[in-house]
Design a protein around this motif. Structure first.
Motif, mmCIF file in Angstrom:
data_model
loop_
_atom_site.group_PDB
_atom_site.id
_atom_site.type_symbol
_atom_site.label_atom_id
_atom_site.label_comp_id
_atom_site.label_asym_id
_atom_site.label_seq_id
_atom_site.Cartn_x
_atom_site.Cartn_y
_atom_site.Cartn_z
ATOM 1 N N ASN A 1 -6.371 13.875 28.862
ATOM 2 C CA ASN A 1 -5.895 13.363 27.583
ATOM 3 C C ASN A 1 -4.798 12.326 27.790
ATOM 4 N N TRP A 2 -3.838 12.615 28.678
ATOM 5 C CA TRP A 2 -2.726 11.689 28.928
ATOM 6 C C TRP A 2 -3.228 10.399 29.565
ATOM 7 N N ARG A 3 -4.184 10.518 30.457
ATOM 8 C CA ARG A 3 -4.730 9.316 31.095
ATOM 9 C C ARG A 3 -5.399 8.406 30.053
ATOM 10 N N THR B 1 2.373 22.851 42.643
ATOM 11 C CA THR B 1 1.519 21.817 42.043
ATOM 12 C C THR B 1 0.699 22.418 40.912
ATOM 13 N N TRP B 2 0.364 21.569 39.941
ATOM 14 C CA TRP B 2 -0.441 22.011 38.806
ATOM 15 C C TRP B 2 -1.884 21.614 39.040
ATOM 16 N N ASP B 3 -2.760 22.607 39.044
ATOM 17 C CA ASP B 3 -4.190 22.391 39.213
ATOM 18 C C ASP B 3 -4.783 22.092 37.845
ATOM 19 N N SER B 4 -4.978 20.800 37.557
ATOM 20 C CA SER B 4 -5.437 20.397 36.232
ATOM 21 C C SER B 4 -6.885 20.800 35.975
ATOM 22 N N ARG C 1 -5.009 8.565 26.612
ATOM 23 C CA ARG C 1 -4.140 8.227 25.486
ATOM 24 C C ARG C 1 -3.013 7.278 25.863
ATOM 25 N N VAL C 2 -2.490 7.433 27.090
ATOM 26 C CA VAL C 2 -1.314 6.652 27.500
ATOM 27 C C VAL C 2 -1.625 5.689 28.639
ATOM 28 N N TRP C 3 -2.049 6.249 29.775
ATOM 29 C CA TRP C 3 -2.173 5.414 30.973
ATOM 30 C C TRP C 3 -3.207 4.299 30.824
ATOM 31 N N ASN C 4 -4.432 4.651 30.486
ATOM 32 C CA ASN C 4 -5.485 3.639 30.372
ATOM 33 C C ASN C 4 -5.175 2.607 29.289
ATOM 34 N N LYS C 5 -4.620 3.075 28.175
ATOM 35 C CA LYS C 5 -4.297 2.176 27.077
ATOM 36 C C LYS C 5 -3.242 1.155 27.493
ATOM 37 N N CYS C 6 -2.191 1.637 28.162
ATOM 38 C CA CYS C 6 -1.122 0.731 28.605
ATOM 39 C C CYS C 6 -1.613 -0.206 29.701
ATOM 40 N N SER C 7 -2.402 0.323 30.623
ATOM 41 C CA SER C 7 -2.908 -0.498 31.725
ATOM 42 C C SER C 7 -3.789 -1.623 31.215
ATOM 43 N N ASP C 8 -4.661 -1.297 30.261
ATOM 44 C CA ASP C 8 -5.535 -2.324 29.693
ATOM 45 C C ASP C 8 -4.747 -3.331 28.865
ATOM 46 N N GLU C 9 -3.717 -2.830 28.190
ATOM 47 C CA GLU C 9 -2.922 -3.688 27.314
ATOM 48 C C GLU C 9 -2.223 -4.810 28.085
ATOM 49 N N ILE C 10 -1.749 -4.498 29.291
ATOM 50 C CA ILE C 10 -1.012 -5.509 30.060
ATOM 51 C C ILE C 10 -1.874 -6.160 31.136
ATOM 52 N N GLY C 11 -3.156 -5.797 31.188
ATOM 53 C CA GLY C 11 -4.072 -6.464 32.098
ATOM 54 C C GLY C 11 -4.048 -5.984 33.525
ATOM 55 N N LEU C 12 -3.610 -4.736 33.765
ATOM 56 C CA LEU C 12 -3.614 -4.207 35.136
ATOM 57 C C LEU C 12 -5.024 -4.047 35.658
ATOM 58 N N ASN C 13 -5.983 -3.869 34.764
ATOM 59 C CA ASN C 13 -7.373 -3.660 35.160
ATOM 60 C C ASN C 13 -8.259 -4.831 34.731
ATOM 61 N N SER C 14 -7.664 -6.014 34.665
ATOM 62 C CA SER C 14 -8.423 -7.173 34.218
ATOM 63 C C SER C 14 -9.410 -7.630 35.274
ATOM 64 N N ALA C 15 -10.378 -8.452 34.864
ATOM 65 C CA ALA C 15 -11.403 -8.957 35.778
ATOM 66 C C ALA C 15 -10.762 -9.783 36.889
ATOM 67 N N GLY D 1 2.254 23.733 23.784
ATOM 68 C CA GLY D 1 1.938 25.105 24.177
ATOM 69 C C GLY D 1 2.724 25.601 25.374
ATOM 70 N N GLY D 2 3.528 24.731 25.974
ATOM 71 C CA GLY D 2 4.348 25.135 27.106
ATOM 72 C C GLY D 2 3.717 24.885 28.459
ATOM 73 N N VAL D 3 2.431 24.544 28.475
ATOM 74 C CA VAL D 3 1.757 24.241 29.746
ATOM 75 C C VAL D 3 1.873 22.740 30.029
ATOM 76 N N PRO D 4 1.700 22.328 31.288
ATOM 77 C CA PRO D 4 1.783 20.897 31.610
ATOM 78 C C PRO D 4 0.812 20.054 30.791
ATOM 79 N N LEU D 5 1.134 18.774 30.666
ATOM 80 C CA LEU D 5 0.305 17.843 29.903
ATOM 81 C C LEU D 5 -1.136 17.869 30.388
ATOM 82 N N ASP D 6 -2.056 17.719 29.465
ATOM 83 C CA ASP D 6 -3.469 17.627 29.821
ATOM 84 C C ASP D 6 -3.713 16.276 30.482
ATOM 85 N N VAL D 7 -4.130 16.286 31.745
ATOM 86 C CA VAL D 7 -4.261 15.057 32.527
ATOM 87 C C VAL D 7 -5.269 14.100 31.911
#
Length: 354
Positions: A246-248, A191-194, A250-264, A238-244
């Motif tokens: 940053n990825w959350r 496992t990667w310890d972020s 840049r990608v996860w939160n943006k996509c989740s908000d875009e499709i309303g997964l976290n809507s009221a 740099g060869g190391v695993p993705l920065d958690v």
């Protein structure tokens, strides 16, 4: 014990903890902000997999308790704080409990080293159940999420999380050698310890496990295996695993908000919700709790675990339960009303037919 007696005992313990110093007369007079780094050094040494703790501290704990002396932390104030987070900040009850648990862990550590005599968070009844129902993603939500993911790499990472139920740190530590394409399996062994940015040669609970993977997941992962035969699959330049973090963001939160997964009006989902979705769908498919625990790495290591990746009953059952999220779910067909015809008077009709 009656409620009044319990409160009296709790207050007595608080008074006792106010007596400055078991070992150091000035130790308990330190603020929580001063104590926090010392606690975290020991905390992360024992359980660095809790990647959300730092966020809980920064957003919730530090603003409330950072400048409060350890001996001045009051049990009643903690209960009031838990309600404030839910009412004023609007966070879910289960999230409030996670914050309280992290705070309680810091005070337990203070008790362990003799700074405090008692943890004011101990046995704090917040009226929040220990095992609430977990949020899961519907097939429609899964499809919409995949439609928004910006790259093939992002799709492959989410597919691994959804299609195997693994933890994010386990996914980030994956290499091509951990996949057996011929047997359609993936082996989780590290496992990667972020938080500390380092690789651990074991998973949470020190349990290595082999999980079967469906054809749709293989289709997504094969190009990545071919392109990156060496090193981490989900890595940065740099060869190391993705920065958690940053990825959350840049990608996860943006996509989740875009499709309303976290809507009221809807319980907020997270990356870990993919793991809950996997487990729930396995359960609904008929797997036993013991089998699901084996797939998720919850149970202790058994003698036969080394053979699990070959021909296990669990593996056969687990395939096919998670559908390909790249495909939109088919709309349900409306059933046409059955035509009825009048029977001759000399024929007896049986309910349900012959």
């Amino acid at each position: 014990m009656r409620e009044t007696d319990a409160q009296r005992k709790a207050h007595a313990l608080e008074d006792e903890s106010r007596e400055l110093g078991w070992r150091d007369p000035k130790a308990a007079a330190r603020t929580w902000r001063e104590w926090c780094p010392e606690w975290l050094r020991g905390f992360y040494a024992e359980d660095s997999s809790d990647s959300t703790t730092e966020s809980l501290i920064r957003v919730h704990i530090m603003p409330k308790w950072g400048d409060v002396r350890l001996i001045d932390i009051d049990r009643h104030e903690i209960k009031a704080w838990a309600k404030e987070m839910q009412v004023e900040a609007g966070i879910a009850a289960t999230s409030a409990k996670r914050v309280i648990n992290a705070f309680s862990s810091s005070l337990t550590a203070a008790v362990d080293v003799g700074i405090l005599s008692h943890n004011p968070c101990a046995k704090l009844n917040l009226g929040i159940p220990d095992n609430p129902s977990e949020r899961t993603y519907t097939q429609k939500e899964q499809h919409r999420l995949f439609s928004e993911l910006p790259s093939v790499l992002d799709q492959a990472l989410v597919a691994i999380l959804l299609g195997t139920g693994c933890r994010l740190g386990e996914a980030l530590a994956l290499e091509a050698r951990h996949f057996n394409v011929q047997h359609s399996t993936v082996r989780f062994r590290q496992t990667w310890d972020s938080h500390n940015r380092k690789l651990k040669t074991y998973t949470k609970g020190k349990k290595r496990r082999t999980v079967p993977i469906d054809n749709w997941l293989l289709d997504l992962i094969k190009p990545l295996l071919k392109a990156r035969p060496e090193g981490y699959l989900f890595r940065s330049r740099g060869g190391v695993p993705l920065d958690v973090a940053n990825w959350r963001k840049r990608v996860w939160n943006k996509c989740s908000d875009e499709i309303g997964l976290n809507s009221a009006g809807k319980e907020r989902g997270s990356i870990h919700t993919l793991r809950h979705t996997y487990a729930t769908e396995q359960l609904e498919a008929g797997l036993s709790l013991a089998e699901i625990a084996d797939l998720l790495g919850h149970s202790s290591i058994t003698t036969t675990e080394r053979y699990a990746h070959r021909r296990s009953k669990v593996g056969k059952k687990a395939l096919g339960t998670i559908r390909d999220p790249r495909r939109a779910p088919k709309p349900k067909k409306r059933q046409k009303p059955r035509e009825t015809r009048e029977l001759p008077s000399n024929v007896i009709a049986f309910p349900g037919g012959r």
